[in-house]
Design an enzyme around this catalytic site. Structure first.
Site, PDB file in Angstrom:
ATOM      1  N   ARG A 260       0.831  -1.211   0.000  1.00  7.23           N
ATOM      2  CA  ARG A 260       0.000   0.000   0.000  1.00  7.23           C
ATOM      3  C   ARG A 260       0.857   1.249   0.000  1.00  7.23           C
ATOM      4  O   ARG A 260       1.855   1.332   0.702  1.00  7.23           O
ATOM      5  CB  ARG A 260      -0.921  -0.001   1.235  1.00  7.23           C
ATOM      6  CG  ARG A 260      -1.891  -1.163   1.189  1.00  7.23           C
ATOM      7  CD  ARG A 260      -2.910  -1.134   2.301  1.00  7.23           C
ATOM      8  NE  ARG A 260      -3.723  -2.332   2.230  1.00  7.23           N
ATOM      9  CZ  ARG A 260      -4.691  -2.641   3.086  1.00  7.23           C
ATOM     10  NH1 ARG A 260      -4.961  -1.818   4.079  1.00  7.23           N
ATOM     11  NH2 ARG A 260      -5.374  -3.751   2.946  1.00  7.23           N
ATOM     12  N   ARG A 275       2.120   0.550  10.327  1.00  9.69           N
ATOM     13  CA  ARG A 275       1.748   1.024   8.992  1.00  9.69           C
ATOM     14  C   ARG A 275       2.934   0.903   8.048  1.00  9.69           C
ATOM     15  O   ARG A 275       3.843   1.719   8.073  1.00  9.69           O
ATOM     16  CB  ARG A 275       1.274   2.478   9.092  1.00  9.69           C
ATOM     17  CG  ARG A 275       0.479   2.974   7.901  1.00  9.69           C
ATOM     18  CD  ARG A 275      -0.093   4.355   8.153  1.00  9.69           C
ATOM     19  NE  ARG A 275      -1.067   4.346   9.244  1.00  9.69           N
ATOM     20  CZ  ARG A 275      -2.375   4.080   9.090  1.00  9.69           C
ATOM     21  NH1 ARG A 275      -2.847   3.821   7.892  1.00  9.69           N
ATOM     22  NH2 ARG A 275      -3.174   4.073  10.128  1.00  9.69           N
ATOM     23  N   GLU A 347      -6.943  -1.427  15.043  1.00 10.92           N
ATOM     24  CA  GLU A 347      -7.525  -2.317  14.039  1.00 10.92           C
ATOM     25  C   GLU A 347      -6.554  -3.434  13.641  1.00 10.92           C
ATOM     26  O   GLU A 347      -5.393  -3.191  13.336  1.00 10.92           O
ATOM     27  CB  GLU A 347      -7.881  -1.502  12.790  1.00 10.92           C
ATOM     28  CG  GLU A 347      -8.466  -2.373  11.698  1.00 10.92           C
ATOM     29  CD  GLU A 347      -8.704  -1.593  10.400  1.00 10.92           C
ATOM     30  OE1 GLU A 347      -8.803  -0.359  10.461  1.00 10.92           O
ATOM     31  OE2 GLU A 347      -8.779  -2.235   9.344  1.00 10.92           O
ATOM     32  N   SER A 350     -10.650  -6.381   9.401  1.00 11.34           N
ATOM     33  CA  SER A 350     -11.837  -5.688   8.926  1.00 11.34           C
ATOM     34  C   SER A 350     -12.646  -6.701   8.129  1.00 11.34           C
ATOM     35  O   SER A 350     -12.140  -7.267   7.166  1.00 11.34           O
ATOM     36  CB  SER A 350     -11.409  -4.519   8.038  1.00 11.34           C
ATOM     37  OG  SER A 350     -12.495  -3.680   7.775  1.00 11.34           O
ATOM     38  N   ARG A 389       0.510  -6.757  12.381  1.00 14.13           N
ATOM     39  CA  ARG A 389      -0.129  -6.179  13.567  1.00 14.13           C
ATOM     40  C   ARG A 389      -0.353  -7.234  14.650  1.00 14.13           C
ATOM     41  O   ARG A 389      -0.337  -6.912  15.839  1.00 14.13           O
ATOM     42  CB  ARG A 389      -1.450  -5.503  13.177  1.00 14.13           C
ATOM     43  CG  ARG A 389      -1.203  -4.255  12.348  1.00 14.13           C
ATOM     44  CD  ARG A 389      -2.442  -3.419  12.153  1.00 14.13           C
ATOM     45  NE  ARG A 389      -2.108  -2.222  11.370  1.00 14.13           N
ATOM     46  CZ  ARG A 389      -2.973  -1.258  11.076  1.00 14.13           C
ATOM     47  NH1 ARG A 389      -4.236  -1.347  11.483  1.00 14.13           N
ATOM     48  NH2 ARG A 389      -2.599  -0.204  10.382  1.00 14.13           N
TER      49      ARG A 389
END
Length: 421
Positions: A260, A275, A347, A350, A389
């Site tokens: 990303r 991130r 988070e 999802s 994560r």
RNA sequence: GGAGAGGUGGCCGAGCCGGUCGAAGGCAGCCGCCUGCUAAGCGGUUGUGGGGGUAAAACCUCACCCAGGGUUCGAAUCCCUGCCUCUCCGCCA
């Protein structure tokens, strides 16, 4: 994408949906294009019909060796006329398509209405955040003490927002990946290992394109996109297919690296592993019948939760509100894991039901036993889980006063040790 | 990278010196008939999408023979471009 007919017949519903999602689009213009398109389409089809009938007549005359020059003369130019109409129709279609590709999915009735993440609704919590008798460290400090992640060298090799795990850090990452895949497959998800470079069509199929180009890495020549999630290649497995009712539901799980750009997140999470431009993730993907999809979303979310439960990591489940939900989703639950180093939930998964939104774009249909025609399937996916994560969560939740990290029970057979020191 | 072959309906496979081809034939599937049962046999039937039509059907119509263009009154059939598959050679994790 929504169906053109659905939009023109449910204009008020679409309007409300856009409002709830804080977005606006020129609906009236769309309706105008649609109307015009259908008028011209009819005109073009009538001409085609004429062409078919007369050409057949000419054929008959010719085989009987009779003169057809008069009819041929009459038909000259008809094809050009059709071509002209087709061109106009094509432009109108382009306009309506452009419009439809930018219309987000309609949120389910059960989704809380709200403007941003502050109005998301916590659904449940699991596990108690551990009480520390010392000040818990951030994971970036832990990995430095244990010497299991390199940031500076990763920056040298690639750049900012890359990392290099090593030793038991690398092994923990691999163990998590295996643990998750094995757990998921034991629940009926079929393991797949797909391409991680994909073409434009696939990106369109799942909704990353055309709207979110700036979030993707692209290879120019020949053109490929790096996947931001396994959702893309795995959902596209069945693009342009008609599935049998008896084959549904289909469950897949896949490990892939994800890439990303993280454009526009310059200030956020600059330290640590939260991130990254490249990270590992195990994904869950489902293809189901429309009437089952919301119940399948609950099950899928539970499957992702089970991973956290087996790792004994405290988490909470959050229902995203209309303003915070992704473009393609009709309903989304986020799983947020407790991070002692940050004293907050972050988070880690999802889980979304996309209803027929992706299926329509990607043209994934199924045929009911004994019924005519086809219907679009419903697609769902969720992280099960984001590995980077999860690694962060394990390190922070299992850290000890002396800087070591206890290995969660379920990972010990895979890691071969009881603690990282 | 070099040299060839090819992509047709659920599958196999004709057609490819342009016309009546949504496409022969076979297999599979479905519905009948026949048979004590099974097998064989006989008859019929079986794609997808769009537009119109209907209470819903029926029905009418357009498109689809890998994809996109072109030639033509008319293209599965001719021409161009792209994609994919296969075989041989070379190279390579």
């Amino acid at each position: 994408m929504l169906d053109a007919r659905f939009v023109r017949e449910n204009i008020d519903l679409v309007k409300k949906s856009l409002g709830d999602r804080n977005s606006t689009l020129p609906l009236e213009e769309f309706l105008g294009f649609e109307e015009q398109r259908r008028i011209l389409l009819k005109e073009a089809e009538e001409l085609r019909n004429k062409r078919n009938v007369v050409s057949e007549e000419i054929g008959k005359l010719k085989t009987r060796k009779q003169d057809a020059s008069k009819l041929i003369e009459e038909m000259k130019g008809v094809s050009d006329k059709i071509r002209e109409l087709d061109e106009k129709i094509r432009i109108l279609e382009e306009n309506t398509n452009e419009f439809l590709l930018n219309v987000p999915n309609i949120p389910d009735k059960t989704v809380p209405v709200g403007k941003d993440e502050t109005e998301n609704v916590e659904v449940r919590r699991w596990g108690e955040p551990r009480q520390f008798d010392f000040e818990p460290l951030n994971h970036w400090d832990i990995v430095e003490i244990l010497d299991i992640v390199e940031f500076e060298r990763a920056a040298k090799i690639a750049g900012a927002r890359f990392s290099l795990t090593k030793g038991y850090g690398a092994k923990l990452e691999r163990s998590l990946m295996n643990f998750m895949l094995d757990l998921n497959t034991s629940k009926g998800y079929k393991e797949v290992f797909p391409p991680i470079l994909v073409n434009r069509e696939s990106m369109k199929g799942t909704g990353q394109l055309p709207k979110f180009e700036m979030e993707l890495f692209r290879i120019a020549d020949p053109e490929f996109y790096l996947i931001p999630t396994a959702e893309v290649p795995v959902t596209n497995i069945h693009r342009n297919e008609i599935l049998n009712e008896k084959d549904l539901p289909i469950y897949y799980t896949a490990y892939t690296p994800c890439f990303r750009r993280e454009a526009g997140s310059y200030g956020k999470d600059v330290r640590g592993l939260i991130r990254q431009h490249q990270f590992n993730k195990v994904e869950l993907v489902k293809f189901v019948k429309p009437e089952d999809s919301f119940q399948e979303l609950e099950a899928l979310t539970n499957n992702a939760e089970d991973i956290l439960q087996k790792l004994e990591l405290p988490y909470r489940v959050v229902a995203l509100c209309t303003g915070d939900m992704g473009f393609s989703a009709a309903k989304t639950y986020d799983l947020e894991v407790w991070l002692p180093g940050q004293q907050r939930y972050r988070e880690i998964s999802s889980c979304s039901n996309f209803t027929d939104f992706q299926a329509r774009r990607a043209n994934i249909r199924f045929k009911r036993e004994g019924k005519k025609g086809t219907e679009f399937v419903h697609t769902l996916n969720g992280s099960g889980l984001a590995i980077g994560r999860t690694l962060v969560a394990v390190l922070e939740n299992y850290q000890q006063k002396d800087g070591s990290v206890v290995v969660p029970d379920v990972l010990r057979p895979l890691m071969g040790i009881e603690a990282i020191k």
